[in-house]
Motif scaffolding. Structure first.
Motif, PDB file in Angstrom:
ATOM      1  N   GLY A   1      15.795   7.321   1.749  1.00 53.10           N
ATOM      2  CA  GLY A   1      15.767   7.656   0.316  1.00 53.10           C
ATOM      3  C   GLY A   1      15.607   6.887  -0.592  1.00 53.10           C
ATOM      4  N   ALA A   2      15.453   5.653  -0.225  1.00 49.98           N
ATOM      5  CA  ALA A   2      15.526   4.551  -1.314  1.00 49.98           C
ATOM      6  C   ALA A   2      14.040   3.980  -1.506  1.00 49.98           C
ATOM      7  CB  ALA A   2      16.293   3.474  -0.783  1.00 49.98           C
TER       8      ALA A   2
ATOM      9  N   LEU B   1      18.405  -2.840   2.306  1.00 47.13           N
ATOM     10  CA  LEU B   1      18.277  -1.635   3.219  1.00 47.13           C
ATOM     11  C   LEU B   1      17.004  -1.822   4.045  1.00 47.13           C
ATOM     12  CD1 LEU B   1      18.478   0.940   0.226  1.00 47.13           C
ATOM     13  CD2 LEU B   1      20.433   0.511   1.973  1.00 47.13           C
ATOM     14  N   ARG B   2      17.570  -1.676   5.545  1.00 53.97           N
ATOM     15  CA  ARG B   2      16.439  -1.627   6.480  1.00 53.97           C
ATOM     16  C   ARG B   2      16.322  -0.038   7.223  1.00 53.97           C
ATOM     17  NH1 ARG B   2      18.236  -7.172   6.653  1.00 53.97           N
ATOM     18  NH2 ARG B   2      16.430  -8.427   6.047  1.00 53.97           N
ATOM     19  N   ARG B   3      15.133  -0.183   7.709  1.00 55.01           N
ATOM     20  CA  ARG B   3      14.992   1.321   8.464  1.00 55.01           C
ATOM     21  C   ARG B   3      15.857   1.359   9.567  1.00 55.01           C
ATOM     22  NH1 ARG B   3      11.485   5.100   9.212  1.00 55.01           N
ATOM     23  NH2 ARG B   3       9.934   4.120   7.699  1.00 55.01           N
ATOM     24  N   GLY B   4      16.753   2.480   9.548  1.00 56.92           N
ATOM     25  CA  GLY B   4      17.712   2.668  10.525  1.00 56.92           C
ATOM     26  C   GLY B   4      18.880   2.968   9.645  1.00 56.92           C
TER      27      GLY B   4
ATOM     28  N   ASP C   1       4.727   2.055   5.586  1.00 55.83           N
ATOM     29  CA  ASP C   1       4.807   0.701   6.323  1.00 55.83           C
ATOM     30  C   ASP C   1       5.965  -0.187   5.873  1.00 55.83           C
ATOM     31  OD1 ASP C   1       2.711   1.085   7.931  1.00 55.83           O
ATOM     32  OD2 ASP C   1       1.195   0.306   6.714  1.00 55.83           O
ATOM     33  N   VAL C   2       6.824   0.092   4.999  1.00 54.09           N
ATOM     34  CA  VAL C   2       8.028  -0.353   4.812  1.00 54.09           C
ATOM     35  C   VAL C   2       9.217  -0.411   5.685  1.00 54.09           C
ATOM     36  CG1 VAL C   2       9.767  -0.781   2.842  1.00 54.09           C
ATOM     37  CG2 VAL C   2       7.476  -0.377   1.981  1.00 54.09           C
ATOM     38  N   VAL C   3       9.730  -1.434   5.926  1.00 55.04           N
ATOM     39  CA  VAL C   3      10.740  -1.417   6.855  1.00 55.04           C
ATOM     40  C   VAL C   3      12.271  -2.085   6.463  1.00 55.04           C
ATOM     41  CG1 VAL C   3       9.215  -1.373   9.172  1.00 55.04           C
ATOM     42  CG2 VAL C   3      10.264  -3.763   8.126  1.00 55.04           C
TER      43      VAL C   3
END
Length: 432
Positions: free
Chosen positions: A159-160, A150-153, A134-136
């Protein structure tokens, strides 16, 4: 919980850190990271292996304040920005005040956001992924003391997220949330093994979150905990009451509140008996205000592809006479898949959890048999639990591990965030 920070929660591991830092501001944290030889963030100390150990400086974020609210929700998107040092129970309370809820929670609300995400800790449910799923977005302090978001996309995001603390100190986590919802919890006992094996999909799909407890040497399944969203699942309405499904398969209602560990006081457990309450007061097995057990235990867990679930359960039943005498409780849960590189949930998964008596030598001996049975079925050990598989062999279980190793080398070229565990993992040394 009051715990000696020089030991993990279970007291089976003494940390090697020479220093402990509790930075209160971004400037203090940047100075600690930049000035340290080796450094490692330390969360709520619930890992049973040395994945979070360091010989340098342990960083605790309990007092860290970046000047923003500890928990704030974008009401348009439902994304919550949360301080990474918060415990899940604390985050859930803060979100409820803003009309939102975490989609899933682990059995313990006492674990930190950053630590749980970094090790792919999970709850249960056919449609619920691990907590990291659920982390974005993530904010982290990197080896040079700088901050990276860092954000989704983003190319490095997948990887992080499950990063094992190898990339930096995570200071902020952005998570997708749901509108606040309620859950009821029912417990049944005495489910026949034949019913579990024959109707596994019906049982795990009967409620939003299902946990099956067994010591593996019992004539019947000891307990099944059914956590149902009041008004139905957000993804699909509950077809009929989960309790009815289990009763028709031969289970019986529990006579009263129960604890999954024999002999422990059920007062520490979340409310049972079908009484609705806020999601964060039902989805965990244990209440935030209680210490769930004495801590004198060991834990292992193996994540098996869902299509091999029945074979895995049958294999462990065959080992029941060896497992049972060493076990406080075993738990069977399901977890939905995700796309994170080091998540063991790259497809729908059966999670097989073991809470062992604290006899390290005997437990490790039986784990050789457990892993001999489960690893050929595609099982992977949980990152934060005890395993007898060499780290290099674990690395080989992940198709994107080489990409993760490249990412770790790029963000931390001097190995500031590495430790004995990560050195062995990233070296890729295999068992002879």
């Amino acid at each position: 919980m009051s715990v000696d920070i020089h030991q993990n929660w279970a007291r089976n591991l003494a940390y090697s850190a020479r220093h402990v830092a509790r930075p209160a501001t971004p400037e203090e944290l940047a100075g600690v990271v930049e000035g340290a030889g080796r450094v490692k963030p330390l969360g709520s100390r619930h890992s049973f292996c040395d994945v979070a150990d360091t010989t340098g400086t342990h960083v605790l974020l309990e007092a860290y304040d970046d000047g923003r609210p500890a928990a704030v929700v974008d009401q348009e998107t439902g994304v919550a920005s949360l301080r990474a040092g918060l415990l899940y129970g604390q985050a859930a309370v803060a979100l409820l005040e803003q009309g939102r809820a975490l989609r899933t929670m682990a059995s313990l609300p006492h674990i930190s956001l950053a630590g749980a995400v970094a090790t792919a800790t999970h709850g249960s449910g056919d449609t619920n992924g691990c907590l990291a799923g659920d982390v974005v977005g993530l904010e982290l302090v990197t080896a040079d003391g700088g901050t990276r978001t860092l954000r989704r996309g983003d190319a490095d995001f997948a990887g992080a997220v499950v990063g094992l603390g190898a990339l930096g100190v995570v200071t902020r986590v952005e998570m997708a949330t749901d509108p606040a919802f309620e859950v009821r919890q029912d417990v049944v006992v005495g489910l026949p093994w034949e019913a579990l094996l024959g109707e596994l999909d019906a049982i795990t799909g009967a409620a939003y979150s299902v946990s099956v407890f067994t010591r593996w040497d019992e004539a019947d399944v000891a307990q099944v905990w059914l956590k149902s969203r009041v008004g139905g699942d957000a993804g699909q309405q509950e077809r009929r009451p989960a309790r009815d499904v289990l009763l028709e398969l031969g289970a019986a209602d529990a006579a009263g509140p129960v604890h999954p560990l024999p002999g422990e006081d059920p007062a520490a457990c979340t409310v049972q008996g079908g009484v609705p309450g806020p999601a964060h007061e039902r989805l965990p097995h244990f209440r935030s205000e209680f210490t769930p057990s004495s801590g004198a235990e060991l834990q292992s867990e193996y994540l098996v592809p869902r299509e091999r679930a029945v074979a895995a359960v049958e294999a462990l039943r065959g080992l029941g006479p060896r497992i049972g005498p060493l076990l406080f409780a075993g738990e069977i849960r399901t977890v939905a898949g995700d796309d994170l590189w080091l998540s063991p949930f790259d497809g729908d998964t059966l999670a097989l959890h073991f809470t062992w008596k604290q006899d390290d030598a005997a437990v490790r001996a039986v784990l050789h048999d457990v892993e001999a049975a489960l690893l050929p079925l595609g099982a992977r050990p949980h990152w934060g639990k005890i395993s007898v598989t060499p780290p290099g062999d674990i690395a080989a279980m992940y198709p994107r591990f080489a990409d993760f190793a490249e990412l770790a080398a790029r963000l931390d070229p001097a190995g500031k965030f590495r430790n004995r565990y990560l050195d062995a993992l990233l070296s890729g040394e295999r068992q002879a």
